[in-house]
Write a protein that holds these residues in place. Structure first.
Motif, PDB file in Angstrom:
ATOM      1  N   THR A 188       0.853  -1.192   0.000  1.00  0.00           N
ATOM      2  CA  THR A 188       0.000   0.000   0.000  1.00  0.00           C
ATOM      3  C   THR A 188       0.883   1.235   0.000  1.00  0.00           C
ATOM      4  OG1 THR A 188      -1.902   1.038   1.094  1.00  0.00           O
ATOM      5  CG2 THR A 188      -0.158   0.185   2.508  1.00  0.00           C
ATOM      6  N   GLY A 189       0.279   2.402  -0.047  1.00  0.00           N
ATOM      7  CA  GLY A 189       1.041   3.638   0.004  1.00  0.00           C
ATOM      8  C   GLY A 189       1.316   4.054   1.440  1.00  0.00           C
TER       9      GLY A 189
ATOM     10  N   VAL B 151       1.278  -9.407   9.380  1.00  0.00           N
ATOM     11  CA  VAL B 151       1.439  -9.271   7.934  1.00  0.00           C
ATOM     12  C   VAL B 151       2.452  -8.159   7.693  1.00  0.00           C
ATOM     13  CG1 VAL B 151       0.303  -8.670   5.758  1.00  0.00           C
ATOM     14  CG2 VAL B 151      -0.916 -10.040   7.465  1.00  0.00           C
ATOM     15  N   GLU B 152       3.451  -8.426   6.862  1.00  0.00           N
ATOM     16  CA  GLU B 152       4.444  -7.391   6.536  1.00  0.00           C
ATOM     17  C   GLU B 152       3.773  -6.292   5.721  1.00  0.00           C
ATOM     18  OE1 GLU B 152       8.397  -6.687   3.729  1.00  0.00           O
ATOM     19  OE2 GLU B 152       7.529  -8.706   3.917  1.00  0.00           O
ATOM     20  N   LEU B 153       3.957  -5.046   6.131  1.00  0.00           N
ATOM     21  CA  LEU B 153       3.379  -3.910   5.416  1.00  0.00           C
ATOM     22  C   LEU B 153       4.449  -3.286   4.533  1.00  0.00           C
ATOM     23  CD1 LEU B 153       0.752  -2.257   5.163  1.00  0.00           C
ATOM     24  CD2 LEU B 153       1.663  -0.714   6.896  1.00  0.00           C
ATOM     25  N   ARG B 154       4.263  -3.389   3.236  1.00  0.00           N
ATOM     26  CA  ARG B 154       5.200  -2.796   2.279  1.00  0.00           C
ATOM     27  C   ARG B 154       4.598  -1.511   1.750  1.00  0.00           C
ATOM     28  NH1 ARG B 154       7.464  -7.922  -1.341  1.00  0.00           N
ATOM     29  NH2 ARG B 154       8.446  -9.034   0.415  1.00  0.00           N
ATOM     30  N   GLU B 155       5.218  -0.397   2.084  1.00  0.00           N
ATOM     31  CA  GLU B 155       4.654   0.912   1.763  1.00  0.00           C
ATOM     32  C   GLU B 155       5.412   1.568   0.614  1.00  0.00           C
ATOM     33  OE1 GLU B 155       2.847   2.241   6.087  1.00  0.00           O
ATOM     34  OE2 GLU B 155       4.657   3.212   5.347  1.00  0.00           O
ATOM     35  N   VAL B 156       4.665   2.073  -0.341  1.00  0.00           N
ATOM     36  CA  VAL B 156       5.224   2.886  -1.419  1.00  0.00           C
ATOM     37  C   VAL B 156       5.329   4.315  -0.893  1.00  0.00           C
ATOM     38  CG1 VAL B 156       4.912   3.752  -3.764  1.00  0.00           C
ATOM     39  CG2 VAL B 156       4.154   1.430  -3.164  1.00  0.00           C
TER      40      VAL B 156
ATOM     41  N   VAL C 278       0.131  10.390  -3.152  1.00  0.00           N
ATOM     42  CA  VAL C 278      -0.609   9.128  -3.094  1.00  0.00           C
ATOM     43  C   VAL C 278       0.278   8.007  -3.617  1.00  0.00           C
ATOM     44  CG1 VAL C 278      -2.900  10.162  -3.256  1.00  0.00           C
ATOM     45  CG2 VAL C 278      -1.648   9.600  -5.356  1.00  0.00           C
ATOM     46  N   MET C 279      -0.217   6.777  -3.547  1.00  0.00           N
ATOM     47  CA  MET C 279       0.552   5.622  -3.990  1.00  0.00           C
ATOM     48  C   MET C 279       0.740   5.635  -5.510  1.00  0.00           C
ATOM     49  SD  MET C 279      -0.336   1.573  -3.412  1.00  0.00           S
ATOM     50  CE  MET C 279      -1.812   1.634  -4.453  1.00  0.00           C
ATOM     51  N   ASP C 280       1.966   5.430  -5.940  1.00  0.00           N
ATOM     52  CA  ASP C 280       2.279   5.295  -7.357  1.00  0.00           C
ATOM     53  C   ASP C 280       1.990   3.848  -7.756  1.00  0.00           C
ATOM     54  OD1 ASP C 280       3.532   4.818  -9.817  1.00  0.00           O
ATOM     55  OD2 ASP C 280       5.063   6.337  -9.445  1.00  0.00           O
ATOM     56  N   PRO C 281       1.009   3.597  -8.644  1.00  0.00           N
ATOM     57  CA  PRO C 281       0.655   2.220  -8.999  1.00  0.00           C
ATOM     58  C   PRO C 281       1.820   1.406  -9.538  1.00  0.00           C
ATOM     59  CG  PRO C 281      -1.024   3.741  -9.775  1.00  0.00           C
ATOM     60  CD  PRO C 281       0.125   4.577  -9.303  1.00  0.00           C
TER      61      PRO C 281
ATOM     62  N   GLU D 292      -6.630   7.583  -5.516  1.00  0.00           N
ATOM     63  CA  GLU D 292      -5.554   6.865  -6.181  1.00  0.00           C
ATOM     64  C   GLU D 292      -6.074   6.240  -7.472  1.00  0.00           C
ATOM     65  OE1 GLU D 292      -2.697   5.930  -2.363  1.00  0.00           O
ATOM     66  OE2 GLU D 292      -3.882   4.272  -3.164  1.00  0.00           O
ATOM     67  N   ASP D 293      -5.167   5.978  -8.406  1.00  0.00           N
ATOM     68  CA  ASP D 293      -5.547   5.485  -9.729  1.00  0.00           C
ATOM     69  C   ASP D 293      -5.726   3.970  -9.673  1.00  0.00           C
ATOM     70  OD1 ASP D 293      -5.910   4.902 -12.393  1.00  0.00           O
ATOM     71  OD2 ASP D 293      -4.356   6.287 -13.095  1.00  0.00           O
TER      72      ASP D 293
END
Length: 493
Positions: free
Chosen positions: A159-160, A176-181, A189-192, A219-220
């Motif tokens: 997620t962002g 759960v490992e949270l991987r953030e953009v 916002v998060m870059d897809p 977000e897109d």
């Protein structure tokens, strides 16, 4: 030490709380009192203390609805003693809940037949909804990995970094490992594309936000869906998408009906939305909707029968009130699509009025988008004399709560003021807020520069030490008050 005297005969017959001992005795703070008090006294004392809270309508930090029609308030009070979990005892309430699920699912373009029931649940806000959706993704991923004979102990979620804290809670609570953009200045916002790069075989889902908490931006989701479809095809994975539409889920279907973000996209498997935000219900109600029955693992659903009948349930809590569910149904049928569209258009137009006024002032950069949640997020162009935190503090003197906060990591040097435009925020209030912001800027500009202020403070200390009552700073503040009073009189005229 002052000991309260026992109630006198006059206390028992004198009906004014302010003439009784309860107006001069402190309310208990840490221990339950030994004696009872009259209901009128308990009410009046608590009521009076609560007056020190902010006025909910002027709390522009919150997305949560603060006003509903009197007819709905009556329904809420009539059902406040019903425990929703007693489905067999309150079948009509249960039916209203299911009607809401079906209406919202169809609003989000779930592919269900005319007589088919949607899969979803009412929750205590979007936080519980996100927990449930996340658990469904984790369980489904684990079941698939077990069937394939692969490790299933290291799930991750992409997620962002602009996500609401409930996502961090989910990751920590359920391992759960949270991987953030990371966001960046100018792109909050998060870059897809970057999100898809972080996806691997252990990714249970990618979470997109329809309405960022920080600036209201959508977000897109369409681009994310398309990029993730390509990666799934290349890798052989089937990584899904969850859409956190807490803020935007009741906005996009009406203001941006052509925007593809929901179940029209193949990889969107679940969506959460806050009924107590732009669903227009008081705090305490959220919704989670699944695309199909297969997207909610059956082993997460519990069946209970000790309340009178078999009841399937998938929630983190058990008992909860029925009032907000009934209030949501009231709003859906009372307003209909026509009413929601009108309200969302009003919110957007009022946001644009405030935004344009702030732009004309020349003091601010606007960080929110025209298309998104009706939020106005803005930051100072020049922070040398005062900052956003000072503006927020000064606006509280006018009754407004406008939060100031840093953007997420990697852009946290950007400080933002944010105004949430809700349904109950009228054009008159928008114009009044704009005027008060200008008034605050006028006051702050009259203050000496920070270096001079430091010198004045030192001078004040010396003067006070020498017994001088009125300091230079006091005199300066008096000038500010005079100018402020002049402006208020002009406004009143």
């Amino acid at each position: 030490m002052v000991f309260p005297r026992p109630p006198s005969e006059s206390d028992l017959f004198l009906h004014s709380n302010f003439a009784s001992r309860y107006a001069r005795d402190s309310l208990p703070r840490f221990s339950m009192p030994e004696d009872s008090m009259p209901k009128e006294a308990a009410y009046q004392n608590i009521h009076d203390e609560l007056q020190l809270d902010a006025i909910p309508k002027l709390n522009l930090a919150s997305f949560v609805t603060t006003s509903m029609e009197e007819e709905c308030n009556k329904l809420i009070m009539e059902s406040i003693n019903k425990n929703y979990v007693d489905m067999d005892e309150y079948p009509i309430t249960t039916d209203l809940h299911n009607r809401c699920v079906n209406m919202i699912a169809r609003l989000f373009h779930a592919d269900i037949g005319e007589d088919e029931n949607a899969i979803g649940a009412g929750t205590v806000g979007s936080s519980e909804a996100i927990m449930l959706a996340g658990l469904a993704f984790k369980k489904k991923w684990q079941n698939k990995r077990k069937a394939e004979g692969k490790p299933y102990d290291k799930p991750n979620l992409v997620t962002g970094s602009n996500v609401q804290v409930c996502w961090e809670k989910f990751a920590r609570y359920f391992e759960v490992e949270l991987r953030e953009v990371e966001v960046r200045e100018g792109y909050y916002v998060m870059d897809p594309a970057k999100a898809v790069e972080l996806v691997d075989e252990n990714t249970i889902c990618v979470a997109a936000i329809l309405g960022s908490t920080y600036n209201g931006e959508f977000e897109d989701v369409k681009l994310l869906n398309d990029l993730l479809l390509q990666k799934n095809k290349q890798s052989g994975w089937d990584t899904p998408i969850h859409v956190d539409a807490a803020s935007g889920g009741f906005i996009a279907p009406f203001l941006y009906p052509e925007l593809e973000w929901d179940f029209r996209l193949a990889l969107v498997k679940s969506i959460n939305v806050s009924g107590h935000k732009y669903g227009l219900v008081y705090a305490g109600i959220g919704w989670v909707i699944w695309r199909t029955k297969d997207d909610l693992p059956e082993d997460l659903v519990f069946h209970i029968n000790y309340l009178g009948a078999d009841q399937p349930t998938f929630t983190l809590n058990f008992s909860k009130g029925s009032s907000q569910i009934i209030a949501q149904y009231y709003q859906l049928i009372r307003l209909g699509q026509e009413g929601y569209l009108s309200i969302m258009e009003n919110c957007r137009e009022n946001a644009m009025v405030l935004k344009e006024d702030l732009e004309k002032s020349g003091h601010f950069n606007i960080l929110s988008k025209d298309n998104g949640v009706p939020v106005v997020a803005f930051s100072l162009k020049d922070r040398r004399q005062y900052d956003e935190y000072k503006i927020s503090e000064m606006l509280r003197r006018h009754g407004w709560i406008v939060p100031a906060y840093p953007m997420p990591p990697a852009a946290q040097h950007v400080i933002v003021l944010r105004v949430v435009i809700r349904a109950e925020f009228s054009r008159t209030l928008a114009e009044r807020l704009a005027f008060d912001i200008h008034n605050v800027l006028h006051e702050l500009e009259k203050l000496p520069p920070p270096t001079m202020m430091n010198n004045i403070e030192e001078e004040n200390k010396d003067l006070v030490d020498n017994g001088v009552k009125e300091t230079t700073l006091d005199a300066h503040r008096a000038i500010i008050v005079q100018e402020s009073n002049k402006r208020q009189k002009v406004m009143a005229a």
